[in-house]
Design a protein around this motif. Structure first.
Motif, PDB file in Angstrom:
ATOM      1  N   THR A 125      57.087  92.640  36.125  1.00  0.00           N
ATOM      2  CA  THR A 125      56.696  91.583  34.950  1.00  0.00           C
ATOM      3  C   THR A 125      56.536  89.864  34.906  1.00  0.00           C
ATOM      4  O   THR A 125      57.908  90.325  35.125  1.00  0.00           O
ATOM      5  CB  THR A 125      57.739  92.553  33.922  1.00  0.00           C
ATOM      6  N   PRO A 126      56.730  89.583  33.857  1.00  0.00           N
ATOM      7  CA  PRO A 126      56.616  88.384  33.873  1.00  0.00           C
ATOM      8  C   PRO A 126      57.918  87.515  33.340  1.00  0.00           C
ATOM      9  O   PRO A 126      58.309  88.339  32.485  1.00  0.00           O
ATOM     10  CB  PRO A 126      54.769  87.470  33.679  1.00  0.00           C
ATOM     11  N   SER A 127      57.819  86.371  33.790  1.00  0.00           N
ATOM     12  CA  SER A 127      58.897  85.578  32.978  1.00  0.00           C
ATOM     13  C   SER A 127      58.498  84.005  32.771  1.00  0.00           C
ATOM     14  O   SER A 127      57.370  83.553  33.041  1.00  0.00           O
ATOM     15  CB  SER A 127      60.386  85.360  34.327  1.00  0.00           C
ATOM     16  N   PHE A 128      58.477  83.521  31.583  1.00  0.00           N
ATOM     17  CA  PHE A 128      58.773  82.569  31.398  1.00  0.00           C
ATOM     18  C   PHE A 128      60.088  81.374  30.806  1.00  0.00           C
ATOM     19  O   PHE A 128      60.054  81.161  30.273  1.00  0.00           O
ATOM     20  CB  PHE A 128      58.283  82.548  29.157  1.00  0.00           C
ATOM     21  N   ASN A 129      60.636  81.446  32.204  1.00  0.00           N
ATOM     22  CA  ASN A 129      61.579  80.466  32.793  1.00  0.00           C
ATOM     23  C   ASN A 129      60.982  78.582  33.224  1.00  0.00           C
ATOM     24  O   ASN A 129      59.459  79.030  33.083  1.00  0.00           O
ATOM     25  CB  ASN A 129      62.629  80.870  34.075  1.00  0.00           C
ATOM     26  N   GLN A 130      61.622  78.240  33.160  1.00  0.00           N
ATOM     27  CA  GLN A 130      61.813  76.836  33.141  1.00  0.00           C
ATOM     28  C   GLN A 130      61.467  76.624  34.609  1.00  0.00           C
ATOM     29  O   GLN A 130      60.302  75.301  35.063  1.00  0.00           O
ATOM     30  CB  GLN A 130      62.444  76.125  32.653  1.00  0.00           C
ATOM     31  N   ASP A 131      61.801  77.612  35.535  1.00  0.00           N
ATOM     32  CA  ASP A 131      61.060  76.820  37.223  1.00  0.00           C
ATOM     33  C   ASP A 131      59.598  76.931  37.457  1.00  0.00           C
ATOM     34  O   ASP A 131      58.677  77.385  36.707  1.00  0.00           O
ATOM     35  CB  ASP A 131      62.154  78.289  37.698  1.00  0.00           C
ATOM     36  N   GLU A 132      59.815  76.202  38.474  1.00  0.00           N
ATOM     37  CA  GLU A 132      58.224  75.395  39.250  1.00  0.00           C
ATOM     38  C   GLU A 132      57.639  76.924  40.145  1.00  0.00           C
ATOM     39  O   GLU A 132      56.474  76.818  40.654  1.00  0.00           O
ATOM     40  CB  GLU A 132      58.687  74.619  39.910  1.00  0.00           C
TER      41      GLU A 132
END
Length: 462
Positions: A125-132
């Protein structure tokens, strides 16, 4: 039926009728640049960990992607089988590390693309974090039972809706509960419980509606050398979160879940067996060491170099850099005119073995930029750093993850300027560039090197 055993932090041992499955293994303390240890303290019998058919890596944060543990698994047959499949995100650095450690059977996974292995269907499942780099949670389904491990992912309503489209009933969930404040102390950011983030964890639980939930991840603390940071970094507890979850979603059953606890999950019932694992258990209840009290005394920054001759050599080189090269490096930064515009008064302190630092200052309002010993008349930006870590930054031997998280670097700013009849200030909610982080910016190569350093250290010695 599925069984999940918490080995520690985000490391789970998951069993179905046919398959053993290991996630984000971290077997050794200290870990993550030798800053962190498991909390509560655990006893792990590596020789008793059963063989696994699947090794799952969610992302490359060092508390999830531990090079020492991966090197151990590769060098010590018994846990990994010849046919073990390694599931990993499409992350060049992570995949390069696995290649350097000579892992085989690596399969890249993508958002919501199911992978069928033996009797399990695994869906990232995806994540909408700020990492690249990519980061995943994971749905595990054995034909009867569905488990979701949120790991560190940030999700939106559309993700939850898609989970429900795939599996209308989620029987068990490992949920985020800790809004970590790592680095907030060092960067002079808010030390309050971040209410928006924390309440979002409760809203995710409510939207997901699992039949049973336990707090997931965040089972670590700073090791003794950095122990003062425990009181500044962990503003929630499992107990507090579960109390809040009960008030917010009383229909969701829940329980504390510690290393060695086992969850037996069937379609109609979940049973938590406390300390039932044959290979891991809580060795000491040291949770009081992470009690959140962000008002306590903190030690001064000190160089980490112990050898007096090395201290002297590093100090001389750092001084030469500051007095002869620092200003030229600042002038080459894209943000140089920003500091000029705001007429910044800048103070840099470098800490050696003694409590008194060496101090330099720059007045960006002057026509001729110079670095001077001593304090400025006005301080808009402060940066303090240990001599050892500034030396390592100069030589590309460290990274900001470590320097900031270990509080070997501390900073704050108050940005304003005054002109006739006018007072102008920089919005406090926006990030203002600081000289050291501009001269030594975080980069892909810096991030890569922190992992390759561990590969060189552990590949043949784990």
């Amino acid at each position: 039926m599925l069984k999940t055993t918490l080995i520690g932090h985000a490391c789970l041992f998951i069993q179905s009728r046919e398959t053993n499955f290991l996630t984000d293994p971290v077997f050794f303390d200290p870990h993550w640049e030798s800053i962190n240890v498991q909390c509560p303290e655990r006893e792990l019998k590596l020789e008793s960990v059963p063989p696994v058919h699947i090794l799952y890596l969610s992302h490359r944060h060092q508390d999830h992607f531990d090079v020492r543990t991966l090197a151990y698994l590769k060098r010590h047959p018994g846990i990994l089988l010849p046919e073990t499949v390694v599931l990993a995100p499409q992350d060049e650095i992570l995949l390069e590390v696995l290649k350097e450690l000579e892992f085989d059977n690596v399969q890249v996974v993508n958002d919501f693309e199911p992978v069928r292995i033996r009797d399990l269907t695994l869906t990232p499942t995806p994540s909408f974090n700020q990492d690249e780099w990519p980061e995943h949670g994971l749905l595990i389904h054995d034909g009867e039972v569905t488990v979701w491990n949120q790991v560190d992912t940030i999700v939106n309503p559309q993700v939850i809706q898609y989970i429900h489209k795939l599996y209308p009933t989620v029987h068990f969930a490992h949920l985020r509960f800790m809004p970590l404040l790592e680095g907030n102390f060092a960067h002079h950011k808010s030390l309050h419980l971040p209410f928006d983030e924390y309440s979002s964890f409760l809203r995710v639980a409510q939207a997901l509606g699992p039949r049973f939930a336990v707090p997931g991840s965040a089972a670590f603390r700073y090791s003794d050398e950095y122990g003062f940071l425990n009181q500044y970094s962990f503003p929630a507890t499992q107990t507090a979160f579960l109390n809040d979850l009960h008030e917010f979603c009383p229909e969701i059953q829940s329980s504390i879940f510690l290393s060695g606890d086992v969850a037996e999950i069937s379609p109609g019932h979940t049973r938590i067996q406390t300390q039932a694992s044959p290979f891991v258990r809580v060795a000491r209840d040291d949770g009081h060491l992470v009690e959140f009290k962000p008002v306590m005394e903190v030690p001064s920054i000190r160089t980490r170099t112990q050898d007096p001759a090395e201290q002297k050599r590093e100090g001389e080189e750092v001084r030469e850099f500051i007095e002869n090269r620092f200003v030229d490096r600042l002038k080459s930064c894209e943000t140089f005119e920003v500091w000029r515009h705001w007429k910044v008064g800048y103070q840099l302190e470098v800490f050696g073995k003694n409590s008194e630092p060496d101090i330099w200052s720059i007045d960006f309002s002057l026509p001729e930029l110079q670095i001077q010993p001593g304090r400025p008349g006005r301080m808009n930006i402060y940066e303090g750093i240990s001599c050892s870590e500034l030396f390592n930054l100069i030589h590309n031997r460290t990274n900001w993850d470590y320097v900031g998280a270990s509080a070997q670097y501390r900073t704050f700013d108050n940005i304003y300027r005054v002109s006739p009849g006018n007072f102008e200030y920089f919005p406090s909610e926006k990030k203002f560039p600081h000289p050291l982080t501009e001269i030594f910016p975080s980069s892909r190569e810096m991030d890569r090197e922190k992992f390759m350093k561990d590969v060189r250290r552990w590949k043949d010695h784990a």
